[in-house]
Design an enzyme around this catalytic site. Structure first.
Site, PDB file in Angstrom:
ATOM      1  N   ASP A 143       0.629  -1.408   0.158  1.00 49.56           N
ATOM      2  CA  ASP A 143       0.110  -0.574  -0.153  1.00 49.56           C
ATOM      3  C   ASP A 143       0.561   1.418  -0.142  1.00 49.56           C
ATOM      4  O   ASP A 143       2.146   1.072   0.673  1.00 49.56           O
ATOM      5  CB  ASP A 143      -0.779   0.086   1.290  1.00 49.56           C
ATOM      6  CG  ASP A 143      -2.107  -1.026   1.568  1.00 49.56           C
ATOM      7  OD1 ASP A 143      -2.539  -1.488   0.558  1.00 49.56           O
ATOM      8  OD2 ASP A 143      -2.178  -1.417   2.335  1.00 49.56           O
ATOM      9  N   LYS A 144       0.138   2.389  -0.559  1.00 50.37           N
ATOM     10  CA  LYS A 144       1.110   4.287  -0.820  1.00 50.37           C
ATOM     11  C   LYS A 144       1.726   3.875   1.055  1.00 50.37           C
ATOM     12  O   LYS A 144       3.070   4.528   1.030  1.00 50.37           O
ATOM     13  CB  LYS A 144      -0.294   4.423  -1.192  1.00 50.37           C
ATOM     14  CG  LYS A 144       0.564   6.049  -1.325  1.00 50.37           C
ATOM     15  CD  LYS A 144      -0.469   6.954  -1.456  1.00 50.37           C
ATOM     16  CE  LYS A 144       0.449   8.655  -0.973  1.00 50.37           C
ATOM     17  NZ  LYS A 144      -0.317   9.561  -1.886  1.00 50.37           N
TER      18      LYS A 144
END
Length: 302
Positions: A143-144
């Site tokens: 995930d970012k």
């Protein structure tokens, strides 16, 4: 009002590194640290993602810096070079794979809004410096807002080989999570069937066999009454698995508003991919890569 700050700093080839000695908001800190630059120039450096606090990219002007934090500024000349990597560093590279350490705040792949400041795009630019025909392929994602170890393939064939036998190839995949509250058990596991809503929220179904089976093992490393640091081993690798299972446990990941968190004291998601160990897709050699636990995770859970 934040106090005035003093800093100790040093230079390395492509970056300026400052140690925060007194509390300050980020923009005033940068304006004072880079007093030879205009306000607009400093704001541009922030917006472009050239500023890293400890282990995460920070673009918020009013982010509050605390004593002991490290601020790293990638110099402009380096940032505009195609070879400069923002928000990531290469841990290992050969003819088949690239292993990176990704910082929180960097996308793995492009989205509608962001096409260029991603790990994939930057690595594509990196390999094309050697040969314009070279390419990079995504094997798995982070995930970012998750930091840590991530692997890419340099050919479609290697990507398929890794993905098709992911469970057999990957020997260890360890995360650390900074979660809210005091985790009661020293170790345990969570097993549930995960589904995704139309609004892309993943949740544990109350019905067995309804969704994808997910198993998460956890071990408590340290805790206080407010926060706990847990080591997490994934038996399955489902979307948002750790985040959902920590919420199920009653201890959501810090900074994870989507999955029940009420705090964001570290300015990022409290999730970090610490270890990735796997058999090399061509040589069969066992490789193991470690990205150190972020400092903020350790200090908050002491």
């Amino acid at each position: 009002m934040p106090k005035k700050h003093r800093t100790t700093n040093k230079k390395i080839a492509n970056s300026l590194i400052y140690t925060v000695e007194e509390q300050s908001e980020l923009l005033p800190f940068l304006l004072k640290s880079m007093s030879n630059r205009s306000r607009n120039s400093v704001k541009s450096i922030l917006t472009r993602g050239q500023v890293t606090i400890d282990d995460h990219i920070e673009t918020q002007h009013n982010y509050v810096l605390e004593p002991g934090q490290t601020v790293t500024i990638l110099k402009n000349k380096e940032a505009v070079k195609e070879s400069a990597l923002i928000g990531m560093s290469i841990l290992y590279e050969d003819d088949d794979i690239i292993v990176i350490k990704k910082e929180a705040g960097l996308l793995s792949i492009a989205t509608e809004k962001e096409k260029h400041r991603t790990a994939l795009h930057q690595l594509m630019e990196h390999v094309r410096l050697e040969n314009p025909q070279n390419r990079v392929f995504v094997v798995h994602r982070l995930d970012k807002d998750t930091s840590g170890v991530m692997m890419f393939a340099k050919s479609e064939q290697v990507k398929r080989k890794l993905q098709d036998a992911w469970k057999e190839n990957v020997k260890e995949r360890t995360y650390v999570a900074l979660v809210e509250g005091e985790v009661k058990k020293q170790k345990g596991y969570i097993s549930s069937w995960l589904k995704e809503s139309t609004t892309h929220l993943v949740y544990s179904s109350p019905n067995k066999y309804d969704g994808q089976h997910a198993i998460t093992h956890y071990k408590l490393l340290q805790s206080n009454k407010d926060f706990s640091l847990v080591e997490v081993q994934l038996e399955t690798g489902r979307k948002n698995q750790i985040r959902v299972h920590m919420q199920d446990l009653g201890n959501p990941v810090v900074g994870d508003k989507k999955y029940g968190s009420k705090t964001n004291e570290i300015g990022r998601l409290g999730l970090h991919a610490k270890v990735l160990s796997f058999s090399h897709p061509t040589t069969g050699q066992l490789l193991r890569f470690v990205a150190d636990v972020p400092k903020s995770f350790l200090t908050k859970s002491k």
